[in-house]
Scaffold this motif. Sequence first.
Motif, PDB file in Angstrom:
ATOM      1  N   THR A 663       0.841  -1.203   0.000  1.00 55.66           N
ATOM      2  CA  THR A 663       0.000   0.000   0.000  1.00 55.66           C
ATOM      3  C   THR A 663       0.875   1.252   0.000  1.00 55.66           C
ATOM      4  N   ILE A 664       0.555   2.169  -0.908  1.00 57.88           N
ATOM      5  CA  ILE A 664       1.275   3.444  -1.018  1.00 57.88           C
ATOM      6  C   ILE A 664       0.255   4.547  -0.761  1.00 57.88           C
ATOM      7  N   LEU A 665       0.524   5.411   0.234  1.00 58.89           N
ATOM      8  CA  LEU A 665      -0.412   6.455   0.635  1.00 58.89           C
ATOM      9  C   LEU A 665      -0.013   7.791   0.006  1.00 58.89           C
ATOM     10  N   TYR A 666      -1.035   8.530  -0.503  1.00 57.77           N
ATOM     11  CA  TYR A 666      -0.809   9.857  -1.080  1.00 57.77           C
ATOM     12  C   TYR A 666      -1.656  10.863  -0.322  1.00 57.77           C
ATOM     13  N   ASN A 667      -0.971  11.790   0.398  1.00 58.65           N
ATOM     14  CA  ASN A 667      -1.667  12.795   1.184  1.00 58.65           C
ATOM     15  C   ASN A 667      -1.794  14.140   0.480  1.00 58.65           C
ATOM     16  N   THR A 668      -1.052  14.318  -0.573  1.00 61.22           N
ATOM     17  CA  THR A 668      -1.022  15.618  -1.249  1.00 61.22           C
ATOM     18  C   THR A 668      -1.543  15.461  -2.672  1.00 61.22           C
ATOM     19  N   PRO A 669      -2.499  16.309  -3.085  1.00 60.84           N
ATOM     20  CA  PRO A 669      -3.017  16.181  -4.453  1.00 60.84           C
ATOM     21  C   PRO A 669      -1.958  16.569  -5.484  1.00 60.84           C
ATOM     22  N   GLY A 670      -2.117  16.007  -6.686  1.00 57.87           N
ATOM     23  CA  GLY A 670      -1.206  16.304  -7.787  1.00 57.87           C
ATOM     24  C   GLY A 670      -1.175  15.134  -8.753  1.00 57.87           C
ATOM     25  N   THR A 671      -0.332  15.228  -9.794  1.00 55.97           N
ATOM     26  CA  THR A 671      -0.126  14.143 -10.761  1.00 55.97           C
ATOM     27  C   THR A 671       1.283  13.620 -10.577  1.00 55.97           C
ATOM     28  N   TYR A 672       1.398  12.317 -10.350  1.00 57.18           N
ATOM     29  CA  TYR A 672       2.679  11.709 -10.027  1.00 57.18           C
ATOM     30  C   TYR A 672       2.988  10.612 -11.035  1.00 57.18           C
ATOM     31  N   THR A 673       4.259  10.515 -11.406  1.00 56.02           N
ATOM     32  CA  THR A 673       4.712   9.465 -12.324  1.00 56.02           C
ATOM     33  C   THR A 673       5.353   8.361 -11.499  1.00 56.02           C
ATOM     34  N   ILE A 674       4.720   7.187 -11.555  1.00 54.80           N
ATOM     35  CA  ILE A 674       5.216   6.021 -10.833  1.00 54.80           C
ATOM     36  C   ILE A 674       6.090   5.216 -11.779  1.00 54.80           C
ATOM     37  N   THR A 675       7.269   4.837 -11.325  1.00 55.27           N
ATOM     38  CA  THR A 675       8.249   4.166 -12.177  1.00 55.27           C
ATOM     39  C   THR A 675       8.595   2.816 -11.569  1.00 55.27           C
ATOM     40  N   LEU A 676       8.663   1.796 -12.475  1.00 58.43           N
ATOM     41  CA  LEU A 676       9.138   0.474 -12.068  1.00 58.43           C
ATOM     42  C   LEU A 676      10.233   0.051 -13.035  1.00 58.43           C
ATOM     43  N   ALA A 677      11.376  -0.286 -12.500  1.00 57.06           N
ATOM     44  CA  ALA A 677      12.491  -0.817 -13.291  1.00 57.06           C
ATOM     45  C   ALA A 677      12.741  -2.239 -12.839  1.00 57.06           C
ATOM     46  N   VAL A 678      12.598  -3.193 -13.810  1.00 51.11           N
ATOM     47  CA  VAL A 678      12.821  -4.611 -13.512  1.00 51.11           C
ATOM     48  C   VAL A 678      14.050  -5.052 -14.289  1.00 51.11           C
ATOM     49  N   SER A 679      14.967  -5.694 -13.609  1.00 50.28           N
ATOM     50  CA  SER A 679      16.239  -6.081 -14.224  1.00 50.28           C
ATOM     51  C   SER A 679      16.452  -7.583 -14.089  1.00 50.28           C
ATOM     52  N   ASN A 680      16.945  -8.177 -15.205  1.00 49.03           N
ATOM     53  CA  ASN A 680      17.459  -9.546 -15.148  1.00 49.03           C
ATOM     54  C   ASN A 680      18.796  -9.555 -15.860  1.00 49.03           C
ATOM     55  N   GLU A 681      19.289 -10.717 -16.169  1.00 46.05           N
ATOM     56  CA  GLU A 681      20.629 -10.820 -16.742  1.00 46.05           C
ATOM     57  C   GLU A 681      20.734 -10.181 -18.118  1.00 46.05           C
TER      58      GLU A 681
END
Length: 924
Positions: A663-681
């Motif tokens: 769970t990720i909580l957001y207390n402040t309004p706005g537009t946010y860019t969520i990033t996921l970097a997945v690495s393998n060999e």
Amino acid sequence: MWKLLRVLIAAFLFSNALNAQTIITYPGTLPSFCAGGQIVLTASNPPAGNFQWQFSSSLAGPYTNTGGNTNTLTVNNAGFYTVSVSSTPVTHYDTVHVIQNPNPIASFTSSPTNQCGTIPVQFTNTSSGATSYTWNFGDPNSGAANSSTAPNPIHFFIGTPGNGPQNFTVTLTATTAANCTDIFTAIVTTRQLPDAKLNGDGYGIYDNKEFFKKCSNLGSDVFDFYNFSTTNTTNTNYQIIWGDGSPDYNSNTFPPPPFSLQHTYPVGTTAMKFIVTGQNGCKDTTEYFVFLGSNPAVGLGNPGNTAICTGNVLTFPITGTATNSPGTGYTVTFNDNTPPLTYTHPAPASVSHTFNLTSCGVTSQGYPNSFSASIQASNPCASSTASVVPIYVSQKASPSFTISPKDTVCVTNNVTFTNTTGSNSDINNGICTPGKSVWKITPVTGWTVASGTLGNDFGVANTSIWISGSNALIINFNTPGNYEIKLLTGNPTCGRDSITKTVCVSAAPIAAFNIDQNIGCAPLTVNTTNISPAAFCGVNKYQWSVTYTSAAGCTPATSGYNYLNGTNANSVNPQFQFTNPGTYIVGLITTTPGGTCSSTIVTRTVVVKDKPNVTLNPFTTICQNQSINPVANVSCYINGATSYVWSFPGGTPATSTAANPGTILYNTPGTYTITLAVSNECGTTTVTRNLAVNPVPVVAVPTSPALCAGDQAGPFTFSSVPAGASFTWTNSNTSIGLAASGTGNIPAFPVSNAGSTPVTAVITVTGSNGLCSAQQSFNITVNPRPNAPVVTAQVSYCLNATASPLTATATGTNTLLWYSVPAGGTGSTTAPVPLTTTAGTTSYYVSQVNTGTTCESVRSRIDVIIRPIPTIGTVIPVNPSTCGSANGSFTITGLAASTSHTVHYLANGNPQTQTINSSTSGTI
């Protein structure tokens, strides 16, 4: 395709395994008919039973009975037709889809019109929907030209001779690919041509031309020409171009038979033209030929030694033609399937001919197995011929053979050698004898004869003692090496010849190769090293193949590879580049140079990995102080070593390295860019998703008021930060006089409290900006009002009497307030003392106020009456008329107005009282 459709229809409608016993047949290749037409369906090979035909406009039905109960049905509607044939114990079915094909639309235009028949008419096809066209011009005198299949033909209309107009009914038949037709007709009008017809000396047809002839040896002669024009009476001009250079005949008249025009022609053939002009201005021209000469003569000499071999040339002298007339033609024919030769006078001195075919099997003028040579001299007067026969042509030895499948093979292959020499025939005294053929193979070992015989030449040139081998010889080679195959052919007349070809035999091929790596990340380059044994005959051929199996969760899930550095699927050592993840099976088949033997396939496996395939589920918009649970779909070679890096700007927590960060909580309004970097060999895949966090509006409500019953509450106005929210509200206690719920602001309203204790209502206000909402509450307290104080409603004083302060009774600790007016004004806590100096009534008001709530009761009224002191004026008695009579009175005047007066008096010695309510006087 149609067969497949029928199978699908049958499978859809019926599951009876015996359906094939009944088949619906129809004319043509498809069950179709043209618009306005029909088709007959026939249930072929039906078993004995009852027929029932049904129809539906769609495959899925419903189907209705057509009424047909025989094995044929005439159909003129498109749709699906099924026939059932009932016979115990099963029912047989078949179904066809009948199609109605559209008809074309035939039409055309023509130009020009009303011209002479010597001018062609151009037709412009304006049809639609057709693929082929058939024209009939309605002009039978034009012969074969009366019809055409061209889309836009031209036609010369001949018709009949004359000088007027003539109409032709032109018909166009337009046809579609489905053989549906439409017919369009139109009338074409042209002007008739006059008739240009001559007759005269020796008229006849020669060489498909119209000739006038005289057969004599004169150097020149006179020819008579007669006018045979059927339009003679309406012709306006005649012209004859004599063709010999003399002036034309040109006149508007031509004498009818028995009169004629005469013209002298020299020996030979001369072309002339007869041109006639009609009244309508049209001209017709007929070409004629004039011949003067004698019967032709011709001879063909025998060159001797007419028994020859193929390929030889014979030269035949041509004689006796010197005196033939000019215009004589000569045709030389050899009956060996070669085209005839033609000459015009004078004839050549000789003619030569090469005989390339044997005359075996040909009979010429009664001579078996022979050819002939002949010449014909002809002119309009006659023809004469001469010939040379027999000509015997033996087949010269010209050996040839084919090798199948190849001249380069591998061991255990059967190789077929086929003698293609031909007849190799020998003709002796008219008798045709086949020639001889013998096979020889060097070396004499390493092979066996699988079929046929080699024959034997016994080592001598005399072909008459040879024993011929088979025309088709099959040899099985069991030892690698080079082998010479010789075919010897010949006959006694033309001698012998031979041809030699080489067959190379390789060992069975073996495929073998190595690769420099078998696992890696895309794009993966793999080099091959071909270690297949070399071929004995030339260079092996190689066929590389690649098969593909997709990797779970990887994209694209399709094969992706190419050859590098100019290599290809037939290279010796190809270089591969694999661009898409998955498992690739690289295979090699080695084939002998001749292509007749191939190895079994050998393979190597290459595993191509790729960086992670990551998709991040989209986020729905949330409100501030809400949370998300991000979920990522991660695949393609994911294992325990796979790492995850999440970034949540503005969120709590701001980062995570877990596959599922929670769970990720957001207390402040706005537009946010969520990033996921997945690495393998194989690398890192980074994906982003935007998350919109909408603000929750801050709702502002008024301060909670405390009111007294009957007070005016509100209006209550609501606002938000940011502005623009919409509002709804609820009321917890409707007894205060406010509805249970509403929207927007609350207008002013009077509050109520019917009880004796305070009443509180909770007003809950919800502000919403479309997605997010917030609540604020305030209270409205309604206190009860005290009862009106208890008072003496009326207090009276005599004028100028001394008054006491007014009194009222308050309840509890309430405080009294005194007023001089019924409403409004300012109250006083000191009780007023009435003034008595003026007669009359004065009203005073008093309320009680709750000292805790300050709620004031209704005001009670106290009337203070200041009564004037009575003034008695004149008493006017009225004495009774008789003594002892009760009828008597007296009047008192000067009384105060609107005052009650009590009068005391004695009557017969007894005290009496009487009240008088009078304005100014009263009577007793």
